[in-house]
Write an enzyme that holds these catalytic residues in place. Sequence first.
Site, PDB file in Angstrom:
ATOM      1  N   HIS A 189      38.324 -52.176  17.663  1.00 56.85           N
ATOM      2  CA  HIS A 189      36.949 -51.786  17.346  1.00 56.85           C
ATOM      3  C   HIS A 189      36.140 -51.827  18.636  1.00 56.85           C
ATOM      4  O   HIS A 189      36.291 -52.757  19.446  1.00 56.85           O
ATOM      5  CB  HIS A 189      36.375 -52.755  16.307  1.00 56.85           C
ATOM      6  N   ASP A 221      33.120 -52.683  19.529  1.00 60.98           N
ATOM      7  CA  ASP A 221      32.391 -53.923  19.823  1.00 60.98           C
ATOM      8  C   ASP A 221      33.342 -55.033  20.254  1.00 60.98           C
ATOM      9  O   ASP A 221      33.042 -55.816  21.158  1.00 60.98           O
ATOM     10  CB  ASP A 221      31.589 -54.379  18.599  1.00 60.98           C
ATOM     11  N   LYS A 222      34.494 -55.106  19.605  1.00 63.30           N
ATOM     12  CA  LYS A 222      35.466 -56.142  19.963  1.00 63.30           C
ATOM     13  C   LYS A 222      36.143 -55.848  21.295  1.00 63.30           C
ATOM     14  O   LYS A 222      36.516 -56.765  22.033  1.00 63.30           O
ATOM     15  CB  LYS A 222      36.511 -56.285  18.847  1.00 63.30           C
ATOM     16  N   GLU A 243      28.216 -58.784  30.224  1.00 69.26           N
ATOM     17  CA  GLU A 243      28.056 -57.874  29.091  1.00 69.26           C
ATOM     18  C   GLU A 243      28.830 -56.588  29.358  1.00 69.26           C
ATOM     19  O   GLU A 243      28.912 -56.134  30.503  1.00 69.26           O
ATOM     20  CB  GLU A 243      26.572 -57.530  28.891  1.00 69.26           C
ATOM     21  N   GLU A 260      25.115 -61.184  34.888  1.00 68.97           N
ATOM     22  CA  GLU A 260      24.796 -62.003  36.051  1.00 68.97           C
ATOM     23  C   GLU A 260      25.920 -63.000  36.326  1.00 68.97           C
ATOM     24  O   GLU A 260      26.488 -63.568  35.405  1.00 68.97           O
ATOM     25  CB  GLU A 260      23.500 -62.789  35.815  1.00 68.97           C
ATOM     26  N   LYS A 282      38.667 -51.847  10.323  1.00 65.22           N
ATOM     27  CA  LYS A 282      37.835 -52.879   9.706  1.00 65.22           C
ATOM     28  C   LYS A 282      38.471 -53.325   8.392  1.00 65.22           C
ATOM     29  O   LYS A 282      39.212 -52.570   7.767  1.00 65.22           O
ATOM     30  CB  LYS A 282      36.431 -52.357   9.387  1.00 65.22           C
ATOM     31  N   PHE A 301      39.883 -41.028   8.996  1.00 66.82           N
ATOM     32  CA  PHE A 301      39.399 -41.870  10.090  1.00 66.82           C
ATOM     33  C   PHE A 301      40.278 -41.598  11.317  1.00 66.82           C
ATOM     34  O   PHE A 301      41.102 -42.414  11.699  1.00 66.82           O
ATOM     35  CB  PHE A 301      39.451 -43.343   9.679  1.00 66.82           C
ATOM     36  N   ASP A 351      32.079 -44.496  18.124  1.00 63.68           N
ATOM     37  CA  ASP A 351      30.954 -45.418  17.990  1.00 63.68           C
ATOM     38  C   ASP A 351      30.867 -46.245  19.260  1.00 63.68           C
ATOM     39  O   ASP A 351      31.874 -46.816  19.695  1.00 63.68           O
ATOM     40  CB  ASP A 351      31.176 -46.318  16.763  1.00 63.68           C
ATOM     41  N   ALA A 352      29.706 -46.327  19.868  1.00 65.66           N
ATOM     42  CA  ALA A 352      29.542 -47.129  21.077  1.00 65.66           C
ATOM     43  C   ALA A 352      29.809 -48.605  20.777  1.00 65.66           C
ATOM     44  O   ALA A 352      29.543 -49.100  19.679  1.00 65.66           O
ATOM     45  CB  ALA A 352      28.136 -46.955  21.642  1.00 65.66           C
ATOM     46  N   ARG A 356      27.918 -57.972  19.416  1.00 64.18           N
ATOM     47  CA  ARG A 356      27.347 -57.317  18.251  1.00 64.18           C
ATOM     48  C   ARG A 356      28.099 -57.658  16.956  1.00 64.18           C
ATOM     49  O   ARG A 356      27.773 -57.133  15.899  1.00 64.18           O
ATOM     50  CB  ARG A 356      27.322 -55.797  18.458  1.00 64.18           C
ATOM     51  N   LYS A 357      29.068 -58.531  17.032  1.00 65.47           N
ATOM     52  CA  LYS A 357      29.815 -58.919  15.830  1.00 65.47           C
ATOM     53  C   LYS A 357      29.756 -60.443  15.644  1.00 65.47           C
ATOM     54  O   LYS A 357      30.769 -61.121  15.466  1.00 65.47           O
ATOM     55  CB  LYS A 357      31.270 -58.440  15.936  1.00 65.47           C
ATOM     56  N   LYS A 408      30.195 -65.536  28.178  1.00 63.94           N
ATOM     57  CA  LYS A 408      29.336 -66.635  28.622  1.00 63.94           C
ATOM     58  C   LYS A 408      30.160 -67.865  28.971  1.00 63.94           C
ATOM     59  O   LYS A 408      31.007 -68.304  28.179  1.00 63.94           O
ATOM     60  CB  LYS A 408      28.337 -66.998  27.522  1.00 63.94           C
ATOM     61  N   LYS A 437      26.398 -72.249  28.722  1.00 62.62           N
ATOM     62  CA  LYS A 437      25.546 -71.562  27.753  1.00 62.62           C
ATOM     63  C   LYS A 437      25.804 -72.178  26.384  1.00 62.62           C
ATOM     64  O   LYS A 437      26.855 -71.947  25.762  1.00 62.62           O
ATOM     65  CB  LYS A 437      25.840 -70.064  27.716  1.00 62.62           C
ATOM     66  N   ASP A 490      24.653 -71.623  23.489  1.00 65.13           N
ATOM     67  CA  ASP A 490      24.822 -70.803  22.298  1.00 65.13           C
ATOM     68  C   ASP A 490      26.298 -70.552  22.028  1.00 65.13           C
ATOM     69  O   ASP A 490      26.680 -70.252  20.893  1.00 65.13           O
ATOM     70  CB  ASP A 490      24.040 -69.490  22.372  1.00 65.13           C
TER      71      ASP A 490
END
Length: 388
Positions: free
Chosen positions: A16, A18-19, A44, A57, A166, A231, A239-240, A245-246, A266, A270, A272
């Site tokens: 996918h 995003d992955k 990123e 960064e 998915k 598909f 899809d970008a 995003r997941k 990260k 960090k 988070d």
Amino acid sequence: MTREYIFTSESVTEGHPDKMADQISDAILDYIIARDKNARVACETVLTTGICLIAGELKTDIYAPMQDIAREVIREIGYTDASFGFDYRSAGILNAIGEQSIDINQGVDKRNGELGAGDQGLMFGYACDETPELMPLAISLAHKITAKLSEVRKNETVPFLRPDGKAQVSVKYIDGKPVAIDTIVVSAQHDENISQEVLRDAIITEVIKEVLPKEFISDDITYHINPTGRFVIGGPQGDAGLTGRKIIVDTYGGSCPHGGGAFSGKDPTKVDRSGAYMARYIAKNLVSAGVSKRLTIQLAYAIGVVEPISIMVDTHGESSIDNLNIVRCIKELFDLSPAGIIKELDLLRPIYKKTASYGHFGREDMGFFWERVNRVDEIKSYFDIEKK
């Protein structure tokens, strides 16, 4: 009064978009952290048709071959043919990495030698007794289905599958306990010459029924396999993709709140990322010790501050121990400073690319130390819980 409901969680395959972005960002982090444990990384990745953009960064003295790392990740995932819409050899790889802000750095690497939190934020940890790995059933099964999709594609058991895909699993609950699988949705990228009937049979037989626990296999399950009927165009062409995003796929499938911070790319200063790993570690050990059948923990940090500014526990009515006593236990038994978390969970290892597909939690065979239950005896002693 009986309480009945259906709860749904989703997972996506490693192909996918995003992955893909998550894995590239974490592969870059792994490369750097293996050579510079003091590095600060916030990486990123953006993917679209024919293009991979790496941004973010860094603070490090080493050189990382960003293009080579990205191409190798894309190749491993399986985008090795231009007919798939994305090819690791021909994709343009753009590097827009910059230096970490000195304003952020002075709050993290403090003059007294302590390590401050790399950002403000709130993060959640969760554990429940629905599965052996103490994860919610719906997200656990969704991950197993998407991982199996990739496995049967790569070993050519189902050779007409392509990397993108998915899965969605809906579980029926009665009085808080999972009793049946209601619906399974799978959308899998495929060769254009395969019929819907062949695809449906292969996915149900070779993927879904191979991973569902026998007690949950039933003729009453509703299957939606590629419900659009086709598909073929997938991955970054369809899809970008974007790092982070997941976040619900990465965590608990919506079974508990989410603080909003993404993980991939990260370094562990960090919070988070590392704070969420620590919250899972604590929650899993507390549930394993018998403190509660289900437990949510929230931690919150301020940038540059060493200790968390708040700790919250919710046992969802599944414990006889007061929540405030559990918070006291956490404060006394666990070091929640960034340095303490990094040491406890051994986070300065190149383990992060493995986290970036099929979930960061519940995977006990991957060397993720936040999945260990090595603090159970201490917790039992603290609450005078009888050892078995």
